[in-house]
Design a protein around this motif. Structure first.
Motif, PDB file in Angstrom:
ATOM      1  N   LEU A 182      47.447  78.126  43.859  1.00 29.71           N
ATOM      2  CA  LEU A 182      48.659  77.475  43.346  1.00 29.71           C
ATOM      3  C   LEU A 182      49.808  78.476  43.230  1.00 29.71           C
TER       4      LEU A 182
ATOM      5  N   ILE B 117      45.925  87.365  32.775  1.00 27.32           N
ATOM      6  CA  ILE B 117      46.710  88.596  32.832  1.00 27.32           C
ATOM      7  C   ILE B 117      45.898  89.792  32.314  1.00 27.32           C
TER       8      ILE B 117
ATOM      9  N   LEU C 256      56.666  76.683  34.041  1.00 26.09           N
ATOM     10  CA  LEU C 256      56.452  75.567  34.965  1.00 26.09           C
ATOM     11  C   LEU C 256      56.139  74.305  34.170  1.00 26.09           C
TER      12      LEU C 256
ATOM     13  N   ALA D 112      50.274  71.553  43.305  1.00 24.87           N
ATOM     14  CA  ALA D 112      48.879  71.189  43.591  1.00 24.87           C
ATOM     15  C   ALA D 112      48.806  70.281  44.824  1.00 24.87           C
TER      16      ALA D 112
ATOM     17  N   ILE E 151      43.640  68.306  40.804  1.00 17.85           N
ATOM     18  CA  ILE E 151      43.384  68.893  39.483  1.00 17.85           C
ATOM     19  C   ILE E 151      43.286  67.766  38.476  1.00 17.85           C
TER      20      ILE E 151
ATOM     21  N   TYR F 241      46.789  74.668  33.337  1.00 13.82           N
ATOM     22  CA  TYR F 241      47.264  75.341  34.557  1.00 13.82           C
ATOM     23  C   TYR F 241      48.732  75.711  34.413  1.00 13.82           C
TER      24      TYR F 241
ATOM     25  N   ASP G 297      48.875  78.852  32.278  1.00 12.21           N
ATOM     26  CA  ASP G 297      48.377  80.051  32.984  1.00 12.21           C
ATOM     27  C   ASP G 297      49.331  80.474  34.105  1.00 12.21           C
ATOM     28  N   LEU G 298      49.774  79.509  34.890  1.00 13.52           N
ATOM     29  CA  LEU G 298      50.648  79.848  36.023  1.00 13.52           C
ATOM     30  C   LEU G 298      51.987  80.388  35.521  1.00 13.52           C
TER      31      LEU G 298
ATOM     32  N   GLY H 184      52.437  82.058  32.805  1.00 14.44           N
ATOM     33  CA  GLY H 184      52.139  83.430  32.355  1.00 14.44           C
ATOM     34  C   GLY H 184      52.102  84.395  33.527  1.00 14.44           C
ATOM     35  N   ILE H 185      51.485  83.975  34.635  1.00 18.17           N
ATOM     36  CA  ILE H 185      51.391  84.842  35.820  1.00 18.17           C
ATOM     37  C   ILE H 185      52.787  85.062  36.409  1.00 18.17           C
TER      38      ILE H 185
END
Lengths: 483, 95
Positions: A357, A416, B3, B12, B19, B27, B30-31, B33-34
């Motif tokens: 993703l 992370i 997001l 997705a 999902i 998600y 998490d995404l 955060g990344i």
């Protein structure tokens, strides 16, 4: 027999102290005995191993052998093995029987090595703890409550527990070096392009590189000799003569110039680990090396750049898993879109999905320049930092990982914090340089690894530097008590 | 960088990954955060830097346009979930 190194086993085979069949049977018994606790192997190829051992014995007695003939090794389950399931640690490929051998596997076969089986790993090599494997995590032989590292965790655990004398691994962001450090073994990630990627299931093609994992640098040299070399089937394979990696192992280190990047010893590094690295460096000074501080100023951006480049390439590579030609297919798809999305949704685990993703996002219209192109530019800056440093020093030394092996579950909830366990290894992949990890002591009863980084195609020098240290220290000989 | 769940659903779909609805928010978190983590790249001005695609700046090798592989269709299709008469079967695409 299992406490011998590959070099010692090869000598034993050639001097007829034991046969490959005896040796292979011994290791298969050890796997049988210990694998339930370790979960290092996902497939044990005992019939194949015994057949290969008999063939190897014929070759040994007819004199048509080389160093690895009859030596049992194990393959990370990312390398395609003809007729044997190649799962890549994923439900997606749980039923995949590879129709051909990876070039690396083919080269071991030609050398007459024996394959014990296929080793567990983080799903599609995405992970630093082995917790993302569909087959459950591998345990660290030094403490079964600790992770073995990843993604080549099965390889590291198998070698550390002496259920395999050597194993292959792959390293996209530290996947050979970090598990080698966590399990107290020696591992080498070669220069990008030295070892063929053909038949090695792709994660991030511009970073992926296969390499050896064994107890000693001498053994890594023997394995690398078999693995390395130009391959027409890999379009990024580099066509240049392969050095004799064993020939220079004993070269003197007098005058070796070691660089310690200040960025490797800053905040976040465990105090015990810093101390052990400095002790190892002091050992090198006794061997005649000189030490100076160097700087890799853009090092702090290697993590952010990596987590754009790697997921972007992953999303592109993993597009091939469509539930049509091979791999998992969902039950009763109502249409083609449903077939694709559900097969992929069911077949991939959470971390793989996250990366696909992220990769899809950073490559999507309007974002390419801000993310992928930006990351490729930072890659250049990181590579230039190393080039600068290698004008002043021959090798760079530092920690492999900021901590020793952590506990199961400790980082798995936070992507992370898991990503940060590779902060010292990632830059090496972005630059395409060779790097090693070798054991240099213990902290909290767990092994500590030191990383040695060299200039492009300096594998001989790295192995020499690691080997000379292992001649005067005994950390690589330590074995976990329970195995 | 944050997001929304709608954006996650869109990504997705682009990535052809189903999902579960109850996991979309996790998600998204998490995404985001990344993406915050990779956002650190923007501190550096890279306008004068050439992107690096290959560690040794090596170009892709070319080969002659010749048939070099033998036909192994049956072998390769042995791994397919559904094959008939040498063809991969999928749900009906055209009504």
């Amino acid at each position: 027999m299992h406490n011998k190194t590959i070099a010692e086993l090869a000598q034993g085979l050639h001097q007829k102290q034991f046969s490959s069949l005896e040796l292979t049977t011994h290791f298969l018994q050890r796997i049988q005995e210990h694998n339930k606790r370790l979960n290092a192997f996902v497939t044990i190829t005992d019939e194949l191993a015994l057949a290969q051992a008999k063939e190897a014995d014929d070759r040994l007695s007819s004199g048509q052998s080389n160093t690895l003939t009859g030596i049992p090794i194990a393959q990370k389950d990312i390398f395609c093995t003809q007729g044997v399931r190649t799962s890549c640690g994923s439900k997606m490929l749980d039923n995949f029987i590879a129709p051909y051998n990876a070039t690396v596997v083919e080269r071991f076969n030609q050398a007459g090595a024996v394959m014990l089986g296929k080793l567990n790993m983080d799903e599609f090599a995405m992970g630093s703890s082995n917790e993302t494997s569909y087959y459950g995590p591998v345990k660290n032989p030094w403490d079964v409550g600790a992770v073995p590292g990843g993604s080549s965790g099965g390889s590291a655990a198998a070698v550390a527990s002496r259920i395999a004398p050597g194993a292959t691994g792959t390293d996209t962001g530290g996947s050979i070096r970090q598990p080698a450090a966590f399990c107290g073994i020696t591992g080498l990630k070669p220069t990008y392009g030295l070892v063929s990627r053909w038949g090695m299931i792709a994660f991030a093609s511009s970073l992926d590189q296969g390499g050896p994992m064994a107890r000693t640098a001498e053994d890594c040299a023997l394995m690398l000799q078999t693995m390395a070399g130009f391959d027409e089937k890999d379009s990024t394979s580099v066509n240049r003569p392969v050095a004799d990696f064993s020939a220079t192992l004993n070269d003197s280190l007098q005058g070796l110039r070691i660089g310690l990047p200040k960025e490797f010893f800053g905040e976040g590094l465990d105090h015990d680990i810093a101390k052990l690295i400095h002790e190892a460096v002091a050992e090198y000074e006794k061997l005649g090396a000189t030490v100076k501080e160097v700087s890799l100023p853009n090092m702090n951006l290697s993590g952010p750049a990596y987590y754009v480049v790697a997921p972007a390439e992953c999303s592109s590579n993993l597009a091939r898993f469509d539930g049509v030609r091979y791999g998992h297919r969902c039950e009763n798809p109502k249409d083609l879109a449903d077939l694709y999305t559900r097969s992929r949704g069911e077949g991939f685990g959470a971390e793989v999905k996250r990366r696909i993703l992220i990769g899809t996002y950073v490559l999507s219209a309007g974002y390419y320049d801000a993310y992928y192109l930006k990351a490729q530019k930072i890659r250049r800056l990181i590579s230039d930092d190393f080039k600068q440093a290698f004008q002043e020093v021959d090798v760079i030394m530092g920690p492999t990982s900021p901590s020793v092996a952590f506990r199961f579950g400790e980082k798995s909830a936070d992507p992370i914090s898991m990503y940060l366990s590779d902060i010292y290894t990632i830059a090496v992949n972005l630059a395409g340089l060779p790097g090693m990890s070798l054991p240099v002591g213990f902290s909290k009863n767990l092994p500590v690894g030191m990383q040695i980084i060299g200039d492009y195609f300096s594998e001989s020098r790295l192995l020499n530097v690691a080997h000379e240290y292992q001649q005067v220290t005994g950390w690589h000989d330590k074995a976990p008590a329970e195995f | 960088m944050s997001l929304s769940t709608a954006e996650v659903n869109k990504i997705a779909w682009l990535g052809r990954i189903a999902i579960d609805a109850d996991k979309i928010e996790a998600y998204a978190r998490d995404l985001s955060g990344i993406l915050d983590f990779v956002e650190q790249m923007s501190v550096l001005d890279t306008s004068a830097v050439a992107p690096m695609a290959h560690p040794m700046d090596q170009a892709q090798r070319l080969r002659l346009d010749l048939v070099t592989e033998a036909d192994q269709r049956e072998l390769f299709q042995a791994n397919s979930p559904s094959v008939e008469a040498g063809l991969f079967l999928v749900p009906k695409v055209i009504e």
